[in-house]
Design a protein around this motif. Structure first.
Motif, PDB file in Angstrom:
ATOM      1  N   LEU A 162      36.103  39.993  82.994  1.00 20.30           N
ATOM      2  CA  LEU A 162      36.838  40.506  81.836  1.00 20.30           C
ATOM      3  C   LEU A 162      37.711  39.406  81.226  1.00 20.30           C
ATOM      4  O   LEU A 162      37.765  39.246  80.000  1.00 20.30           O
ATOM      5  CB  LEU A 162      37.694  41.700  82.250  1.00 20.30           C
ATOM      6  N   GLN A 163      38.380  38.630  82.065  1.00 22.75           N
ATOM      7  CA  GLN A 163      39.194  37.523  81.560  1.00 22.75           C
ATOM      8  C   GLN A 163      38.338  36.509  80.804  1.00 22.75           C
ATOM      9  O   GLN A 163      38.730  36.021  79.732  1.00 22.75           O
ATOM     10  CB  GLN A 163      39.917  36.841  82.722  1.00 22.75           C
ATOM     11  N   GLN A 164      37.181  36.190  81.351  1.00 25.23           N
ATOM     12  CA  GLN A 164      36.293  35.238  80.697  1.00 25.23           C
ATOM     13  C   GLN A 164      35.779  35.779  79.367  1.00 25.23           C
ATOM     14  O   GLN A 164      35.651  35.034  78.384  1.00 25.23           O
ATOM     15  CB  GLN A 164      35.127  34.904  81.624  1.00 25.23           C
ATOM     16  N   SER A 165      35.499  37.064  79.326  1.00 24.47           N
ATOM     17  CA  SER A 165      34.997  37.672  78.108  1.00 24.47           C
ATOM     18  C   SER A 165      36.047  37.651  77.003  1.00 24.47           C
ATOM     19  O   SER A 165      35.739  37.362  75.835  1.00 24.47           O
ATOM     20  CB  SER A 165      34.553  39.112  78.386  1.00 24.47           C
ATOM     21  N   VAL A 166      37.300  37.942  77.354  1.00 17.71           N
ATOM     22  CA  VAL A 166      38.381  37.873  76.371  1.00 17.71           C
ATOM     23  C   VAL A 166      38.549  36.439  75.873  1.00 17.71           C
ATOM     24  O   VAL A 166      38.693  36.187  74.667  1.00 17.71           O
ATOM     25  CB  VAL A 166      39.698  38.396  76.971  1.00 17.71           C
ATOM     26  N   ALA A 167      38.515  35.482  76.779  1.00 21.22           N
ATOM     27  CA  ALA A 167      38.724  34.083  76.403  1.00 21.22           C
ATOM     28  C   ALA A 167      37.658  33.580  75.430  1.00 21.22           C
ATOM     29  O   ALA A 167      37.940  32.741  74.569  1.00 21.22           O
ATOM     30  CB  ALA A 167      38.734  33.207  77.654  1.00 21.22           C
ATOM     31  N   GLY A 168      36.450  34.092  75.546  1.00 21.18           N
ATOM     32  CA  GLY A 168      35.370  33.631  74.679  1.00 21.18           C
ATOM     33  C   GLY A 168      34.999  34.596  73.575  1.00 21.18           C
ATOM     34  O   GLY A 168      33.965  34.426  72.935  1.00 21.18           O
ATOM     35  N   CYS A 169      35.829  35.601  73.328  1.00 21.57           N
ATOM     36  CA  CYS A 169      35.473  36.651  72.371  1.00 21.57           C
ATOM     37  C   CYS A 169      35.399  36.117  70.938  1.00 21.57           C
ATOM     38  O   CYS A 169      36.293  35.390  70.480  1.00 21.57           O
ATOM     39  CB  CYS A 169      36.490  37.791  72.445  1.00 21.57           C
ATOM     40  N   VAL A 170      34.331  36.490  70.232  1.00 19.45           N
ATOM     41  CA  VAL A 170      34.170  36.146  68.815  1.00 19.45           C
ATOM     42  C   VAL A 170      33.768  37.407  68.033  1.00 19.45           C
ATOM     43  O   VAL A 170      33.082  37.328  67.021  1.00 19.45           O
ATOM     44  CB  VAL A 170      33.115  35.039  68.625  1.00 19.45           C
TER      45      VAL A 170
END
Length: 288
Positions: free
Chosen positions: A91-99
């Protein structure tokens, strides 16, 4: 049950210009707002008007099917389902790379949230409180952490006064995790747009599901609208002041509504009301 504060906590409250009031029961806070007792004699400052946001008008006791969002605020069902299955690290990684929305073009950092250390990388931290704010500001965007400016200092002081800590650095304090509805800063600190809130909602929902807090403190109208849209009819049009003093539910978790710390910095008389909201939250968590 009254809260017992030591000399240090009393001093914090004095610095915040808040007179200490001890509630006799949670209902006392809900039934009688404390501005007349604890606030200065200046006329109360009205909270900012609630910005309309489409959401289903659903009774708390019997949730109905959610109304469709406008086209600009639609969320891909496959993306939402994928987020709902993520562990904490993913989830943290997904937020960090969200576009997923245009805010990715102007942000410097995403702001996932902050709290005590997690027991392991893929597991969420153990917390008692979840504080939900609205959107990152300039300082939050630069540091990638929520509530780090003057509003953050006020929030930390208020939480410490009732024995709550965002980092778990105070021995014996209840642990809090702090997040925002939006994970990226809107340019110029403007209000969040409908599609921006919609794209970030799956992240917030998953954070709550993984953290499993005992209580949620929603500060600011966009946080309140996001959390209570499915249980409070016409929440988009109700002033924040009318929503205070009650305990709501989000996915079974008690929710207490309060003013955003940034608003309190501009409206000192309302600090007493925010203190009453904290008292209500403390009494609620004690009763669980």
């Amino acid at each position: 049950m009254a809260l017992e504060l030591d000399a240090r906590q009393r001093a914090m409250l004095e610095e915040m210009h808040v007179r200490v009031w001890w509630p006799q029961a949670p209902q006392a806070v809900a039934a009688a707002p404390l501005a007349a007792q604890a606030a200065p004699l200046a006329a109360p400052v009205a909270p900012p008007p609630v910005v309309a946001r489409p959401a289903p008008a659903v009774a708390a006791a019997a949730p109905a099917a959610a109304a469709p969002r406008p086209a600009a605020a639609q969320v891909d069902d496959g993306r939402a389902a994928a987020i709902a299955a993520m562990d904490w690290a993913t989830l943290q990684q997904s937020v960090a790379g969200c576009v997923a929305c245009k805010l990715c073009d102007t942000r410097k950092n995403t702001v996932f949230g902050v709290g005590p250390a997690a027991p392991q990388a893929d597991a969420p931290p153990r917390v008692d409180w979840l504080i939900v704010g609205e959107a990152p500001g300039e300082q939050e965007d630069l540091r990638g952490e929520p509530f780090v400016g003057q509003a953050g200092k006020l929030l930390d002081n208020m939480l410490r006064a009732v024995g709550v800590s965002r980092h778990g650095e105070v021995q014996g304090a209840q642990a809090a995790f702090i997040v925002n509805v939006l994970k990226c800063r809107p340019p110029g600190n403007r209000n969040p747009a409908l599609d921006e809130v919609a794209q970030c909602e799956p992240f917030l929902k998953r954070q709550i599901a993984l953290l499993q807090p005992k209580i949620i403190l929603a500060v600011g109208r966009f946080a309140v609208q996001s959390l209570l849209a499915g249980s409070v009819p016409d929440v988009q049009t109700q002033p924040l002041g009318r929503l205070r003093g009650k305990v709501y539910r989000y996915e079974g978790v008690p929710v207490v509504v309060s003013y955003h710390p940034a608003y309190l910095l501009r409206s000192l008389p309302e600090k007493a009301k925010a203190w009453a909201d904290l008292c209500l939250a403390m009494e609620t968590i004690k009763s669980l």
